[in-house]
Design an enzyme around this catalytic site. Structure first.
Site, PDB file in Angstrom:
ATOM      1  N   SER A  61      46.624  39.648  29.592  1.00  0.00           N
ATOM      2  CA  SER A  61      46.502  41.088  29.808  1.00  0.00           C
ATOM      3  C   SER A  61      47.880  41.713  29.869  1.00  0.00           C
ATOM      4  CB  SER A  61      45.746  41.375  31.109  1.00  0.00           C
ATOM      5  OG  SER A  61      45.922  42.745  31.430  1.00  0.00           O
ATOM      6  N   HIS A  67      44.636  41.205  25.617  1.00  0.00           N
ATOM      7  CA  HIS A  67      43.738  42.031  26.423  1.00  0.00           C
ATOM      8  C   HIS A  67      44.493  43.292  26.842  1.00  0.00           C
ATOM      9  CE1 HIS A  67      40.233  42.464  29.156  1.00  0.00           C
ATOM     10  NE2 HIS A  67      41.095  42.941  30.042  1.00  0.00           N
ATOM     11  N   ASP A  82      44.163  46.742  29.021  1.00  0.00           N
ATOM     12  CA  ASP A  82      43.394  47.426  30.066  1.00  0.00           C
ATOM     13  C   ASP A  82      43.673  48.918  30.032  1.00  0.00           C
ATOM     14  OD1 ASP A  82      42.014  45.271  31.550  1.00  0.00           O
ATOM     15  OD2 ASP A  82      44.054  44.521  31.851  1.00  0.00           O
ATOM     16  N   MET A 105      42.894  52.477  31.691  1.00  0.00           N
ATOM     17  CA  MET A 105      42.406  53.042  32.955  1.00  0.00           C
ATOM     18  C   MET A 105      42.699  54.531  33.006  1.00  0.00           C
ATOM     19  SD  MET A 105      43.640  50.091  35.594  1.00  0.00           S
ATOM     20  CE  MET A 105      43.562  48.338  35.149  1.00  0.00           C
ATOM     21  N   HIS A 135      39.737  46.781  26.907  1.00  0.00           N
ATOM     22  CA  HIS A 135      38.851  46.889  28.073  1.00  0.00           C
ATOM     23  C   HIS A 135      38.952  48.304  28.613  1.00  0.00           C
ATOM     24  CE1 HIS A 135      38.042  45.299  32.465  1.00  0.00           C
ATOM     25  NE2 HIS A 135      37.111  46.135  32.034  1.00  0.00           N
ATOM     26  N   MET A 143      38.237  51.124  31.010  1.00  0.00           N
ATOM     27  CA  MET A 143      37.811  51.488  32.372  1.00  0.00           C
ATOM     28  C   MET A 143      37.983  52.996  32.493  1.00  0.00           C
ATOM     29  SD  MET A 143      39.594  48.202  34.175  1.00  0.00           S
ATOM     30  CE  MET A 143      40.596  47.891  32.714  1.00  0.00           C
ATOM     31  N   MET A 199      33.770  40.579  35.544  1.00  0.00           N
ATOM     32  CA  MET A 199      34.928  40.911  36.381  1.00  0.00           C
ATOM     33  C   MET A 199      34.908  40.036  37.628  1.00  0.00           C
ATOM     34  SD  MET A 199      36.672  43.632  34.995  1.00  0.00           S
ATOM     35  CE  MET A 199      37.807  43.499  36.337  1.00  0.00           C
ATOM     36  N   PHE A 244      43.504  46.986  39.029  1.00  0.00           N
ATOM     37  CA  PHE A 244      44.848  46.447  39.229  1.00  0.00           C
ATOM     38  C   PHE A 244      44.919  44.979  38.844  1.00  0.00           C
ATOM     39  CE2 PHE A 244      43.991  49.821  42.248  1.00  0.00           C
ATOM     40  CZ  PHE A 244      45.061  50.676  42.033  1.00  0.00           C
ATOM     41  N   GLY A 245      46.087  44.583  38.352  1.00  0.00           N
ATOM     42  CA  GLY A 245      46.362  43.165  38.185  1.00  0.00           C
ATOM     43  C   GLY A 245      46.765  42.567  39.523  1.00  0.00           C
ATOM     44  N   GLY A 246      46.841  41.255  39.564  1.00  0.00           N
ATOM     45  CA  GLY A 246      47.380  40.581  40.738  1.00  0.00           C
ATOM     46  C   GLY A 246      46.458  40.479  41.931  1.00  0.00           C
ATOM     47  N   ASP A 255      37.559  37.986  33.808  1.00  0.00           N
ATOM     48  CA  ASP A 255      38.726  38.852  33.964  1.00  0.00           C
ATOM     49  C   ASP A 255      38.996  39.122  35.435  1.00  0.00           C
ATOM     50  OD1 ASP A 255      40.734  40.727  33.686  1.00  0.00           O
ATOM     51  OD2 ASP A 255      39.465  42.250  32.738  1.00  0.00           O
ATOM     52  N   GLY A 256      40.146  38.662  35.907  1.00  0.00           N
ATOM     53  CA  GLY A 256      40.605  39.006  37.247  1.00  0.00           C
ATOM     54  C   GLY A 256      40.900  37.788  38.107  1.00  0.00           C
ATOM     55  N   GLY A 311      46.391  38.013  33.475  1.00  0.00           N
ATOM     56  CA  GLY A 311      47.465  38.987  33.647  1.00  0.00           C
ATOM     57  C   GLY A 311      48.653  38.302  34.296  1.00  0.00           C
TER      58      GLY A 311
HETATM   59  C1  DX5 Z   1      41.854  44.607  36.202  1.00  0.00           C
HETATM   60  C2  DX5 Z   1      41.999  44.246  34.748  1.00  0.00           C
HETATM   61  C3  DX5 Z   1      42.480  42.873  34.480  1.00  0.00           C
HETATM   62  C4  DX5 Z   1      43.860  42.553  35.033  1.00  0.00           C
HETATM   63  C5  DX5 Z   1      43.878  41.096  35.337  1.00  0.00           C
HETATM   64  O1  DX5 Z   1      41.183  45.814  36.291  1.00  0.00           O
HETATM   65  O2  DX5 Z   1      40.748  44.386  34.090  1.00  0.00           O
HETATM   66  O3  DX5 Z   1      42.447  42.617  33.078  1.00  0.00           O
HETATM   67  O4  DX5 Z   1      44.904  42.836  34.144  1.00  0.00           O
HETATM   68  O5  DX5 Z   1      45.081  40.782  35.977  1.00  0.00           O
HETATM   69  P1  DX5 Z   1      45.194  39.456  36.837  1.00  0.00           P
HETATM   70  O6  DX5 Z   1      44.983  38.304  35.890  1.00  0.00           O
HETATM   71  O7  DX5 Z   1      46.579  39.509  37.400  1.00  0.00           O
HETATM   72  O8  DX5 Z   1      44.116  39.505  37.885  1.00  0.00           O
HETATM   73 ZN    ZN Z   2      40.696  43.779  31.937  1.00  0.00          ZN
END
Ligand code: DX5
Ligand code: ZN
Length: 220
Positions: A10, A35, A37, A39, A68, A70, A139, A145-147, A177-178, A199
């Site tokens: 991602s 990927h 994202d 938002m 993706h 959102m 999900m 958010f990532g992380g 994902d996540g 990510g």
């Molecule tokens: C969150 C995103 C994910 C995100 C995953 O809303 O859909 O794709 O980038 O990041 P990690 O792998 O760090 O959880």
């Molecule tokens: Zn995603």
């Protein structure tokens, strides 16, 4: 038994001042998909990139773009994402009142259609459209958010989705994902995931580490 999962890094966890270089580095490292994202600060509490950034990245790599969305509403933007170079367009059922119509619109644009399920959205939400779609995205964090930390309770849902997909007899990708890491990737794949979004775990350490990150995620 599960096969080795494929990996979709991602770009959300990449260096936003150098997205083109990041996409190229991930392609060189052997990523399967990229990927992306999207938002809108409304459907999820964060803002990222839109079709212009995707269109700017498109000529730089051959990697399939796994977009993706959102965002809500989503229908008015599908064409822009298709024209920008998305290969797979994934939407959340909560983003609009007519999921089937949205899927039809994605297919009419010549793109693969995916449906993303939030942690609290049941597997059954995707059942009526399994005959039309190319991908289910489970999900394992709340989107935005990532992380974030992997929500372990979602493993059961991944197993349920894998069984539903097998029963359908269709070649539907099961993407997770996540919070996917090298530590939990094999368990996620064993639950039935065919594609892992990564990510933080994909981009940690910078470009010199990407090939090793991908190897670790594939369980090599
Ligand atoms: C969150 C995103 C994910 C995100 C995953 O809303 O859909 O794709 O980038 O990041 P990690 O792998 O760090 O959880
Ligand atoms: Zn995603």
């Amino acid at each position: 038994m599960s096969r080795k999962p494929r990996i979709a890094p991602s770009i959300l966890s990449g260096d936003f001042a150098a997205l083109g270089a990041e996409a190229r580095a991930m392609e060189a490292a052997g990523a399967d998909w990229l990927h992306i994202d999207v938002m809108d600060g409304h459907f999820v509490p964060n803002l990222t990139v839109g079709p212009m950034v995707i269109g700017a990245l498109r000529p730089l790599v051959k990697l399939p773009f796994d977009v993706h969305l959102m965002i809500s509403p989503v229908d008015p933007y599908l064409q822009a994402f298709a024209e920008a170079g998305a290969d797979v367009i994934t939407v959340h059922p909560e983003a609009g009142p007519h999921l089937h119509r949205t899927i039809q619109a994605i297919k009419a644009l010549g793109k693969k259609a995916g449906v993303a399920l939030n942690p609290a959205t049941p597997a059954q939400a995707v059942e009526p459209v399994l005959g039309e779609i190319d991908l289910v995205l489970a999900m394992t964090v709340n989107p935005g958010f990532g992380g974030q930390k992997f929500i372990v309770s979602q493993l059961d849902k991944i197993r349920t989705l894998a069984a539903m997909i097998a029963r359908s007899g269709r070649a539907i990708e099961l993407e997770v994902d996540g919070g996917v890491t090298a530590e939990n990737a094999s368990e996620v794949a064993a639950a039935g995931a065919s594609m892992l979004v990564a990510g933080t775990a994909g981009f940690k350490g910078g470009p010199a580490a990407y090939a090793a990150n991908l190897r670790a995620l594939r369980g090599a």
